[in-house]
Design an enzyme around this catalytic site. Structure first.
Site, PDB file in Angstrom:
ATOM      1  N   TYR A 281      65.642  48.979  39.074  1.00 55.01           N
ATOM      2  CA  TYR A 281      64.638  48.598  40.065  1.00 55.01           C
ATOM      3  C   TYR A 281      65.242  48.423  41.455  1.00 55.01           C
ATOM      4  O   TYR A 281      64.514  48.434  42.453  1.00 55.01           O
ATOM      5  CB  TYR A 281      63.942  47.286  39.682  1.00 55.01           C
ATOM      6  CG  TYR A 281      63.151  47.304  38.404  1.00 55.01           C
ATOM      7  CD1 TYR A 281      62.900  48.491  37.710  1.00 55.01           C
ATOM      8  CD2 TYR A 281      62.651  46.125  37.870  1.00 55.01           C
ATOM      9  CE1 TYR A 281      62.175  48.488  36.524  1.00 55.01           C
ATOM     10  CE2 TYR A 281      61.923  46.112  36.699  1.00 55.01           C
ATOM     11  CZ  TYR A 281      61.692  47.287  36.020  1.00 55.01           C
ATOM     12  OH  TYR A 281      60.973  47.266  34.851  1.00 55.01           O
TER      13      TYR A 281
ATOM     14  N   LYS B 125      67.715  44.770  32.635  1.00 55.83           N
ATOM     15  CA  LYS B 125      67.857  45.940  31.763  1.00 55.83           C
ATOM     16  C   LYS B 125      68.993  46.834  32.222  1.00 55.83           C
ATOM     17  O   LYS B 125      69.212  47.003  33.424  1.00 55.83           O
ATOM     18  CB  LYS B 125      66.547  46.760  31.771  1.00 55.83           C
ATOM     19  CG  LYS B 125      65.290  45.960  31.527  1.00 55.83           C
ATOM     20  CD  LYS B 125      64.043  46.818  31.694  1.00 55.83           C
ATOM     21  CE  LYS B 125      62.785  45.967  31.739  1.00 55.83           C
ATOM     22  NZ  LYS B 125      62.674  45.179  32.997  1.00 55.83           N
TER      23      LYS B 125
ATOM     24  N   ASN C 152      47.334  35.435  37.598  1.00 51.06           N
ATOM     25  CA  ASN C 152      47.846  35.970  36.332  1.00 51.06           C
ATOM     26  C   ASN C 152      48.474  34.894  35.454  1.00 51.06           C
ATOM     27  O   ASN C 152      48.637  35.087  34.246  1.00 51.06           O
ATOM     28  CB  ASN C 152      48.884  37.061  36.606  1.00 51.06           C
ATOM     29  CG  ASN C 152      48.283  38.304  37.235  1.00 51.06           C
ATOM     30  OD1 ASN C 152      47.090  38.554  37.111  1.00 51.06           O
ATOM     31  ND2 ASN C 152      49.107  39.080  37.913  1.00 51.06           N
TER      32      ASN C 152
ATOM     33  N   ASP D  94      61.453  39.034  35.116  1.00 51.49           N
ATOM     34  CA  ASP D  94      61.942  40.278  34.520  1.00 51.49           C
ATOM     35  C   ASP D  94      62.263  41.289  35.611  1.00 51.49           C
ATOM     36  O   ASP D  94      61.404  41.627  36.426  1.00 51.49           O
ATOM     37  CB  ASP D  94      60.887  40.869  33.578  1.00 51.49           C
ATOM     38  CG  ASP D  94      61.257  42.270  33.116  1.00 51.49           C
ATOM     39  OD1 ASP D  94      62.057  42.388  32.169  1.00 51.49           O
ATOM     40  OD2 ASP D  94      60.770  43.255  33.719  1.00 51.49           O
TER      41      ASP D  94
ATOM     42  N   LYS E  96      53.000  42.224  37.065  1.00 50.21           N
ATOM     43  CA  LYS E  96      53.672  42.420  38.347  1.00 50.21           C
ATOM     44  C   LYS E  96      52.665  42.250  39.483  1.00 50.21           C
ATOM     45  O   LYS E  96      51.535  42.756  39.412  1.00 50.21           O
ATOM     46  CB  LYS E  96      54.291  43.828  38.394  1.00 50.21           C
ATOM     47  CG  LYS E  96      54.825  44.275  39.767  1.00 50.21           C
ATOM     48  CD  LYS E  96      53.825  45.189  40.477  1.00 50.21           C
ATOM     49  CE  LYS E  96      54.305  45.552  41.860  1.00 50.21           C
ATOM     50  NZ  LYS E  96      54.776  46.911  41.971  1.00 50.21           N
ATOM     51  N   SER E  97      53.034  41.528  40.509  1.00 48.29           N
ATOM     52  CA  SER E  97      52.266  41.459  41.746  1.00 48.29           C
ATOM     53  C   SER E  97      53.179  40.941  42.846  1.00 48.29           C
ATOM     54  O   SER E  97      54.155  40.243  42.569  1.00 48.29           O
ATOM     55  CB  SER E  97      51.049  40.543  41.613  1.00 48.29           C
ATOM     56  OG  SER E  97      50.315  40.523  42.833  1.00 48.29           O
TER      57      SER E  97
ATOM     58  N   ILE F 153      54.525  40.419  31.137  1.00 52.34           N
ATOM     59  CA  ILE F 153      55.190  40.289  32.436  1.00 52.34           C
ATOM     60  C   ILE F 153      54.396  41.024  33.525  1.00 52.34           C
ATOM     61  O   ILE F 153      54.789  42.084  33.991  1.00 52.34           O
ATOM     62  CB  ILE F 153      56.643  40.805  32.367  1.00 52.34           C
ATOM     63  CG1 ILE F 153      56.705  42.156  31.633  1.00 52.34           C
ATOM     64  CG2 ILE F 153      57.533  39.797  31.669  1.00 52.34           C
ATOM     65  CD1 ILE F 153      58.046  42.841  31.761  1.00 52.34           C
TER      66      ILE F 153
ATOM     67  N   ARG G 101      47.377  36.648  43.492  1.00 52.89           N
ATOM     68  CA  ARG G 101      47.349  37.372  42.208  1.00 52.89           C
ATOM     69  C   ARG G 101      48.406  36.822  41.254  1.00 52.89           C
ATOM     70  O   ARG G 101      48.183  36.725  40.051  1.00 52.89           O
ATOM     71  CB  ARG G 101      47.591  38.864  42.433  1.00 52.89           C
ATOM     72  CG  ARG G 101      46.532  39.547  43.262  1.00 52.89           C
ATOM     73  CD  ARG G 101      45.192  39.530  42.580  1.00 52.89           C
ATOM     74  NE  ARG G 101      44.204  40.267  43.350  1.00 52.89           N
ATOM     75  CZ  ARG G 101      42.901  40.045  43.313  1.00 52.89           C
ATOM     76  NH1 ARG G 101      42.428  39.060  42.544  1.00 52.89           N
ATOM     77  NH2 ARG G 101      42.066  40.756  44.035  1.00 52.89           N
TER      78      ARG G 101
END
Length: 294
Positions: free
Chosen positions: A50, A75, A250, A45, A240-241, A238, A246
């Site tokens: 961004y 997006k 997740n 995503d 984030k890392s 979703i 990590r």
């Protein structure tokens, strides 16, 4: 272990767990996406706002994973709302991502003060869907009043509403409205990362005693417990890392299950306190910024 899939309201399947790259600097995005794909993620995503769509595309292209196996979501930013502007917004995102078709394209925010522009932008998404340029369309950060107004004119029900959801802020009314209309709730900040930065109070979900207790009982981490909470309640999430350890942690949430009592205990942590901006405060004057050409 492969991630389970959820079926959207148009029959398209989306991996339940994906990697988010919000606030991931472009120079770190490529390595994060590469690590996620190597771990087994098949859903990435991103967003025009961004500034890292290009790096997401580069990581997918160089990963050795076939493009058809990776679910790409991005997006449209509010600065590109309007029918023609949103059609061009797709072209910019697709070019940066290096793809001809985007799997899920969503509107990043409602624009309450200029909702006609929001409706025109969504009409453009419907056109892109009809033309096969996207596989599914949706929205993000839409509240019940925004969804209601959208559904009054839309010919395609959004497949997804990406909203802030974590144990401290569950937005159950929005989730319930979505479920009633076949709109999948997708959780951003699913392990409550946005709560870590609140001033003057300790609110880290990772150090919540209830979540810590459940994690200890299962031999898992608090983050894994929260991710499992989303998965069992049927949401897309979703996290984030940028850290490979990590990112892998997740994703490692498919080999245990929370009990009904544990799910209820996490549900009871909801504070009703939003971490992100108030949707009503989103305006072009305060949040608008140009999205560069490809």
């Amino acid at each position: 272990m492969p991630t389970p899939h959820l079926t959207l309201n148009n029959g398209v399947e989306i991996p339940a767990v994906g990697l988010g790259v919000f606030q991931t600097p472009p120079q770190e995005t490529r390595s994060a996406v590469e690590a996620a794909l190597a771990t087994g993620y098949r859903h990435i995503d991103t967003a025009a706002a961004y500034g890292n769509e290009r790096e997401v595309g580069e990581a997918i292209a160089s990963s050795g994973v076939d493009r058809s196996e990776v679910f790409v979501e991005t997006k449209i930013w509010i600065s590109d709302y309007g029918y023609d502007q949103t059609l061009h917004g797709f072209e910019k995102s697709a070019a940066k991502l290096g793809v001809e078709q985007i799997d899920l394209l969503i509107l990043h925010q409602a624009l309450p003060s200029e909702f006609d522009r929001t409706l025109d932008a969504y009409r453009a998404l419907e056109k892109l869907l009809a033309d096969g340029k996207v596989r599914a369309i949706g929205v993000s950060n839409f509240m019940v009043d925004h969804l209601t107004a959208l559904l009054d004119t839309a010919t395609v029900v959004p497949a997804v509403n990406q909203i802030e959801v974590h144990p401290y802020f569950a937005q159950r009314e929005v989730q319930a409205f979505g479920a009633q209309h076949g709109i999948l709730s997708q959780a951003w900040s699913p392990i409550g990362g946005i709560t870590f930065y609140r001033d003057g109070e300790h609110t880290s979900t990772l150090q919540d005693p209830v979540i810590e207790g459940i994690a200890k009982a299962h031999g898992k981490t608090p983050a894994q417990v929260m991710m499992r909470w989303h998965v069992q309640q049927g949401r897309s999430a979703i996290p984030k890392s940028t850290k490979p350890v990590r990112i892998a942690e997740n994703f490692d949430v498919f080999d245990f299950a929370l009990t009904t009592e544990e799910l209820a205990a996490i549900d009871a942590l909801d504070t009703g306190k939003r971490g992100g901006p108030e949707p009503a405060d989103i305006t072009l004057a305060t949040f608008g910024r140009p999205i560069p050409e490809a």
